[in-house]
Design a protein around this motif. Structure first.
Motif, PDB file in Angstrom:
ATOM      1  N   ASN A  21       0.864  -1.176   0.000  1.00  0.00           N
ATOM      2  CA  ASN A  21       0.000   0.000   0.000  1.00  0.00           C
ATOM      3  C   ASN A  21       0.905   1.231   0.000  1.00  0.00           C
ATOM      4  O   ASN A  21       2.125   1.121   0.103  1.00  0.00           O
ATOM      5  N   LEU A  22       0.299   2.394  -0.139  1.00  0.00           N
ATOM      6  CA  LEU A  22       1.108   3.616  -0.253  1.00  0.00           C
ATOM      7  C   LEU A  22       1.950   3.871   0.989  1.00  0.00           C
ATOM      8  O   LEU A  22       3.096   4.306   0.888  1.00  0.00           O
ATOM      9  N   LYS A  23       1.419   3.578   2.155  1.00  0.00           N
ATOM     10  CA  LYS A  23       2.178   3.804   3.387  1.00  0.00           C
ATOM     11  C   LYS A  23       3.399   2.881   3.448  1.00  0.00           C
ATOM     12  O   LYS A  23       4.489   3.309   3.821  1.00  0.00           O
ATOM     13  N   MET A  24       3.221   1.619   3.043  1.00  0.00           N
ATOM     14  CA  MET A  24       4.344   0.687   3.049  1.00  0.00           C
ATOM     15  C   MET A  24       5.423   1.118   2.065  1.00  0.00           C
ATOM     16  O   MET A  24       6.617   1.020   2.370  1.00  0.00           O
ATOM     17  N   LEU A  25       5.002   1.584   0.899  1.00  0.00           N
ATOM     18  CA  LEU A  25       5.978   2.058  -0.085  1.00  0.00           C
ATOM     19  C   LEU A  25       6.770   3.239   0.467  1.00  0.00           C
ATOM     20  O   LEU A  25       7.990   3.303   0.320  1.00  0.00           O
ATOM     21  N   ARG A  26       6.064   4.169   1.116  1.00  0.00           N
ATOM     22  CA  ARG A  26       6.742   5.340   1.698  1.00  0.00           C
ATOM     23  C   ARG A  26       7.720   4.899   2.782  1.00  0.00           C
ATOM     24  O   ARG A  26       8.873   5.337   2.821  1.00  0.00           O
ATOM     25  N   ALA A  27       7.265   4.014   3.656  1.00  0.00           N
ATOM     26  CA  ALA A  27       8.111   3.561   4.760  1.00  0.00           C
ATOM     27  C   ALA A  27       9.334   2.793   4.251  1.00  0.00           C
ATOM     28  O   ALA A  27      10.408   2.873   4.855  1.00  0.00           O
TER      29      ALA A  27
ATOM     30  N   SER B 161      -1.422  12.094   3.564  1.00  0.00           N
ATOM     31  CA  SER B 161      -2.258  11.373   4.517  1.00  0.00           C
ATOM     32  C   SER B 161      -3.570  10.926   3.879  1.00  0.00           C
ATOM     33  O   SER B 161      -4.003   9.785   4.065  1.00  0.00           O
ATOM     34  N   SER B 162      -4.190  11.805   3.105  1.00  0.00           N
ATOM     35  CA  SER B 162      -5.450  11.463   2.431  1.00  0.00           C
ATOM     36  C   SER B 162      -5.264  10.313   1.450  1.00  0.00           C
ATOM     37  O   SER B 162      -6.113   9.426   1.349  1.00  0.00           O
ATOM     38  N   TRP B 163      -4.154  10.326   0.724  1.00  0.00           N
ATOM     39  CA  TRP B 163      -3.875   9.232  -0.210  1.00  0.00           C
ATOM     40  C   TRP B 163      -3.712   7.918   0.544  1.00  0.00           C
ATOM     41  O   TRP B 163      -4.257   6.898   0.157  1.00  0.00           O
ATOM     42  N   GLU B 164      -2.959   7.959   1.635  1.00  0.00           N
ATOM     43  CA  GLU B 164      -2.685   6.741   2.389  1.00  0.00           C
ATOM     44  C   GLU B 164      -3.938   6.187   3.058  1.00  0.00           C
ATOM     45  O   GLU B 164      -4.052   4.979   3.252  1.00  0.00           O
ATOM     46  N   LYS B 165      -4.861   7.052   3.413  1.00  0.00           N
ATOM     47  CA  LYS B 165      -6.116   6.621   4.044  1.00  0.00           C
ATOM     48  C   LYS B 165      -7.188   6.259   3.021  1.00  0.00           C
ATOM     49  O   LYS B 165      -8.260   5.795   3.395  1.00  0.00           O
ATOM     50  N   GLY B 166      -6.894   6.472   1.734  1.00  0.00           N
ATOM     51  CA  GLY B 166      -7.858   6.149   0.696  1.00  0.00           C
ATOM     52  C   GLY B 166      -8.962   7.168   0.525  1.00  0.00           C
ATOM     53  O   GLY B 166      -9.965   6.908  -0.129  1.00  0.00           O
TER      54      GLY B 166
END
Length: 68
Positions: free
Chosen positions: A4-10, A31-36
């Motif tokens: 997911n986007l958060k995992m990619l960022r991390a 944040s909005s992208w990561e929360k969908g």
């Protein structure tokens, strides 16, 4: 486990603030992208893919799977 986007960022050790600055959006947008709650436009998908060293389809897949 699905990406997911958060995992990619991390995986690149970016904070939301650092990523936002790197692609020219606000931390709230990240944040909005990561929360969908919203999705990046084509330009930002391309920028994310470049920063994460992945194909844009990886970003598309992370966005699609995040919604399900």
């Amino acid at each position: 486990m699905e990406l997911n986007l958060k995992m990619l960022r991390a995986s690149k050790n970016f904070s939301q603030d650092e990523l936002a600055e790197a692609i020219g959006v606000s931390q709230t947008t990240i944040s909005s992208w990561e929360k969908g709650k919203s999705v990046p436009n084509a330009k930002n998908i391309y920028e994310l893919a470049k920063l994460y060293s992945v194909e844009p389809t990886v970003i598309f897949n992370a966005l699609f799977k995040q919604k399900t």
